[in-house]
Design an enzyme around this catalytic site. Structure first.
Site: not given
Ligand code: FPP
Length: 257
Positions: A35, A52, A146
């Site tokens: 965020d 973004h 991962l």
């Protein structure tokens, strides 16, 4: 490139606090709400989409850092079921950013054994994006490093509602008895499936809320907030979050032995 991370001559030397981490108690699953992209851009007089784009760079850094620190799964909130309310221009930009990310990053992620998964209502996305997602998931499905979960068109409530519908259908067809429904039945029908719940949930940007993210799974997650916006979130902030996490007393409703 990744191999240099946390090697003697690599990035680790720039994060001295890494020595404060107990390597035997690394959170297995870290979740992050990416965020503050818009505010970060606007503070610099830039349009929100710059934020973004910068956010993608940070995601790249944090995926590497999490992987090198020994985190097993990283779940990043990229687009919520409520984000469709944003102007078309921003929504379209984000959708093309996800598509571009898959085009440009998948090779390096694959080379580094990352297993990529998307969680959310993927079937509501544009078909070409759905295909890229399916290809990326298939390509990396055997990887053992991962697990990177990207939450796109994801909402915690929508996820629970979907699970309830799947379970109700099984009850209706007689496949499942009501008395056999347990927490596990619900858990197993969430997008995250058999993945362990997040140990640590990070939210940058200064907002102190969960915003419909992993509502079921975060029941006992340790929450870590920072005022830093996501485009400024660096591996050292992840390191700090893990250090703080390791100081927490996790009792899961029990009492300390
Ligand atoms: C929230 O910040 C961020 C988003 C809704 C988009 C997150 C997307 C990325 C970081 C792009 C990278 C993702 C992938 C998977 C390539 P905000 O726009 O709500 O910021 P604000 O609260 O300051 O307005």
């Amino acid at each position: 490139m990744w191999k240099k991370w946390f090697s003697k001559s690599g990035e680790v030397t720039k994060i001295p606090e890494v020595d404060l981490i107990d390597p035997t108690r690394i959170p297995q699953h870290v979740a992050v709400i990416m965020d503050g992209n818009g505010r970060w851009a606007q503070k610099q007089g830039l349009i929100r989409t710059f934020g973004h784009r910068a956010g993608v760079e940070r995601l790249r850094d944090i995926v590497k850092a999490a992987s090198r620190l020994g985190v097993k799964a990283l779940t990043a909130y990229a687009f919520s079921t409520e984000n469709w309310k944003r102007p078309d221009e921003e929504v379209n930009f984000l959708m093309s950013l996800f598509s571009e990310y898959l085009d440009t990053e998948i090779e390096e992620l694959h080379q580094n054994q990352v297993k990529i998964r998307f969680i959310g209502k993927i079937d509501e996305l544009a078909l070409n994006l759905q295909h890229k997602i399916e290809n990326a998931q298939a390509r990396t499905s055997e990887n053992t490093g991962l697990i990177l979960n990207l939450a796109v068109n994801y909402g915690g409530r929508a996820e629970i509602t979907r699970a309830v519908k799947i379970i109700a259908e099984k009850v209706q067809t007689g496949e499942l008895k009501i008395e056999d429904i347990s927490d596990n039945t619900i858990q197993n029908n969430l997008f995250t499936g058999e993945l362990p719940d997040p140990d640590l949930l990070i939210r940058p940007s200064g907002d102190l809320r969960i915003s419909n993210f992993l509502l079921w799974q975060s029941a006992y997650s340790e929450l870590w907030f920072t005022d830093i916006n996501w485009p400024d979130f660096k591996p050292e902030h992840l390191v700090q979050a893990i250090i703080d996490f390791q100081k927490r007393d996790r009792r899961f409703g029990g009492i300390k032995k």
